[in-house]
Scaffold this motif. Sequence first.
Motif, PDB file in Angstrom:
ATOM      1  N   ALA A 114       1.108  -1.127   0.254  1.00 32.64           N
ATOM      2  CA  ALA A 114       0.075   0.378   0.263  1.00 32.64           C
ATOM      3  C   ALA A 114       1.243   1.526  -0.186  1.00 32.64           C
ATOM      4  CB  ALA A 114      -1.048  -0.054   1.227  1.00 32.64           C
ATOM      5  N   PHE A 115       1.150   1.585  -1.238  1.00 31.01           N
ATOM      6  CA  PHE A 115       1.857   2.873  -1.700  1.00 31.01           C
ATOM      7  C   PHE A 115       0.867   4.469  -1.551  1.00 31.01           C
ATOM      8  CE2 PHE A 115       5.439   1.428  -3.528  1.00 31.01           C
ATOM      9  CZ  PHE A 115       6.575  -0.007  -2.503  1.00 31.01           C
ATOM     10  N   TYR A 116       1.827   4.978  -0.112  1.00 31.54           N
ATOM     11  CA  TYR A 116      -0.041   6.530   0.258  1.00 31.54           C
ATOM     12  C   TYR A 116      -0.802   5.968  -0.280  1.00 31.54           C
ATOM     13  CZ  TYR A 116       4.866   7.173  -0.735  1.00 31.54           C
ATOM     14  OH  TYR A 116       6.582   7.579  -0.191  1.00 31.54           O
ATOM     15  N   SER A 117      -1.636   5.098   0.690  1.00 36.08           N
ATOM     16  CA  SER A 117      -3.228   5.071   0.162  1.00 36.08           C
ATOM     17  C   SER A 117      -3.403   5.492   1.359  1.00 36.08           C
ATOM     18  CB  SER A 117      -3.627   3.763  -0.337  1.00 36.08           C
ATOM     19  OG  SER A 117      -3.398   2.735  -0.136  1.00 36.08           O
ATOM     20  N   ILE A 118      -3.338   4.701   3.146  1.00 37.05           N
ATOM     21  CA  ILE A 118      -3.480   5.016   4.024  1.00 37.05           C
ATOM     22  C   ILE A 118      -4.088   6.592   3.928  1.00 37.05           C
ATOM     23  CG2 ILE A 118      -2.610   2.799   4.581  1.00 37.05           C
ATOM     24  CD1 ILE A 118      -0.568   3.965   6.788  1.00 37.05           C
TER      25      ILE A 118
END
Length: 229
Positions: A114-118
């Motif tokens: 999860a790259f820069y989604s949370i």
Amino acid sequence: MNAEGHDATRRSYDTVAEKYAARFRDELAAKPLDRALLASLVEQTPPGAPLADLGCGPGHVAAWIAGTGAAAVGIDLSAAMVSAGRRAYPDVEFREGDLLALPAADGEFGSAVAFYSIIHLAPSELPRAFAEVHRTLRPSGLFLVAFHVGTQVRHLDEWWGHEVHLDFQFLEPAHVAGLLEDAGFAVEMRMERVHLPDEVDTRRAYLLARRTAGSAVSGGAEPPGEPAE
């Protein structure tokens, strides 16, 4: 963030999907560290087990994973992003879905990224999101997450000439690590870096966590400028 907030995020990314896909299609070519971390994740994923790209956007990270020969599944909140990914990368499976209720079976994935989604979740939603990742991972599956470091929230109401409504939540690595451990993960790697020349001026963190062997599957009840990456 309530359902209204998620709807605003969905609509915003629907609005900019085509420009986003064009701008970020080749971004990994200039990010050797990201590629190395992804390659390590692929290497440690059991052969044949699908690797999930959570918050995949138009699918360029999932496509890079698929290019290594691994099975990749991209999941994104935005229908327009999913559509762009399906057109550009037919070898990748795409699904529309929310991080708080992933469209995946228990233990379906060998690993996840999860790259820069949370950063589009409210802090109070992170435990539920991590419980969902835990639920969908196989025993000892790995989860690689990246985010912007800090405590502030940056808001964007215009992006590339389009009206949007997006909040970008910065996070402290120690706090995220603690939430991951509470969700049944063991954090194996923590790393921070400064921004690259073509990135927004933020500090970035990467955490690599492993679903604790033997833990039960849990049920799961970017900033202004060029914000996403």
